[in-house]
Enzyme design. Structure first.
Site, short mmCIF file in Angstrom:
data_model
loop_
_atom_site.label_atom_id
_atom_site.label_comp_id
_atom_site.label_asym_id
_atom_site.label_seq_id
_atom_site.Cartn_x
_atom_site.Cartn_y
_atom_site.Cartn_z
N ASP A 64 24.54 -42.66 -81.56
CA ASP A 64 24.36 -41.33 -80.98
C ASP A 64 22.92 -41.15 -80.52
O ASP A 64 21.99 -41.69 -81.14
CB ASP A 64 24.70 -40.28 -82.03
CG ASP A 64 24.95 -38.91 -81.42
OD1 ASP A 64 25.05 -38.82 -80.19
OD2 ASP A 64 25.01 -37.93 -82.18
N LEU A 70 30.41 -63.46 -87.23
CA LEU A 70 30.43 -62.00 -87.20
C LEU A 70 31.54 -61.47 -86.30
O LEU A 70 31.73 -61.97 -85.19
CB LEU A 70 29.08 -61.48 -86.70
CG LEU A 70 28.99 -59.97 -86.40
CD1 LEU A 70 28.93 -59.17 -87.69
CD2 LEU A 70 27.79 -59.67 -85.52
N HIS A 115 22.39 -44.44 -71.71
CA HIS A 115 23.52 -45.31 -72.06
C HIS A 115 23.19 -46.77 -71.75
O HIS A 115 23.56 -47.68 -72.50
CB HIS A 115 24.77 -44.89 -71.30
CG HIS A 115 25.28 -43.53 -71.68
ND1 HIS A 115 25.47 -43.16 -73.00
CD2 HIS A 115 25.65 -42.47 -70.93
CE1 HIS A 115 25.93 -41.91 -73.04
NE2 HIS A 115 26.04 -41.48 -71.81
#
Length: 262
Positions: free
Chosen positions: A36, A147, A53
């Site tokens: 956020d 991962l 972004h």
């Protein structure tokens, strides 16, 4: 909300030294992050929201690398919620283009680092070009064993739970399951994360202190950390300090541990 634990900005060698010290304690197996603050990061710099972004995408790359180096097994990133469709059309279109831009450029390194890409959310409702980028990355990395980079894309936890309950009700209606057989484990097995362990650590950036419809069932016993740092500014030191805080927690899961049991 956690602040800077170490009180100063670390250099690369100090981060590497402290990273190695983390291995002496338990590193969270599954870290989930609500990313956020991209818009606020851009606004502070008098830039358009999409610039935030774009910068946030760079942070995804950086944090994925570092989580991999720390030995984190699963990194779930809240990339786009079902509520985010309400944002301005131009912003939504830019966000829908980020997976293609990000995954195409990062895919060679994902393969080199043995990282596997997965996704939770409503895949079918994404634009075709977004679907193709995600599917290509998932197909290309599906045999990787390191991962798991798990994107929550077009994801909403309430919708996920509703869908799970609908599927369970169909089993009951078909006579394959008795009502009394419905258990927590059964509900968990019908969620989009059924193949993953629940998160050990949730991090939310930008100073907001709420879950925003993210993994409401899965976070029941997860440790929470909230930071004022905006996502584009979230770096290796921030993740290092979050893990250090996690390692200082005493996870009881509703029970008692150690001396408290005596």
């Amino acid at each position: 909300m956690f602040k800077k634990l170490l009180g100063k900005k670390l250099n690369k060698n100090e981060i590497e030294y402290n990273s190695k010290s983390l291995l002496d304690a338990e590193v969270p197996s599954h870290i989930a992050i609500i990313m956020d603050g991209n818009g606020r990061w851009a606004k502070k710099r008098s830039m358009p929201r999409i610039a935030g972004h774009h910068e946030g995408m760079k942070t995804v790359r950086k944090i994925t690398r570092y989580a991999c180096d720390l030995g984190v097994e699963i990194l779930t990133l809240y990339a786009f919620s079902t509520e985010n469709w309400k944002r301005p059309k131009a912003e939504v279109e830019f966000l829908m283009g980020l997976p293609e831009q990000f995954l195409n450029s990062f895919l060679p390194e994902l393969m080199e680092r043995n990282i596997r890409v997965q996704m939770i959310g409503d895949f079918a409702s994404l634009p075709g070009h977004t679907q193709r980028a995600l599917q290509h990355a998932m197909n290309t990395t599906k045999h990787n064993t390191g991962l798991i980079l798990n994107f929550a894309m077009n994801y909403g936890s309430r919708a996920e739970i509703v869908l799970a309950m609908q599927n369970i009700m169909q089993e009951v209606a078909a006579g394959r399951l008795a009502i009394e057989e419905v258990s927590e484990e059964h509900i968990t097995s019908h969620l989009m994360t059924a193949h993953l362990p629940e998160p050990d650590l949730l991090i939310r950036t930008s100073g907001e202190v709420r879950l925003s419809n993210f993994m409401l069932w899965q976070l029941a016993y997860t440790e929470f950390l909230f930071t004022d740092t905006l996502w584009p500014d979230f770096d290796e030191q921030c993740l290092l300090e979050a893990v250090q805080q996690y390692q200082q927690r005493n996870r009881r899961y509703g029970g008692l541990k150690g001396e408290e049991q005596k």
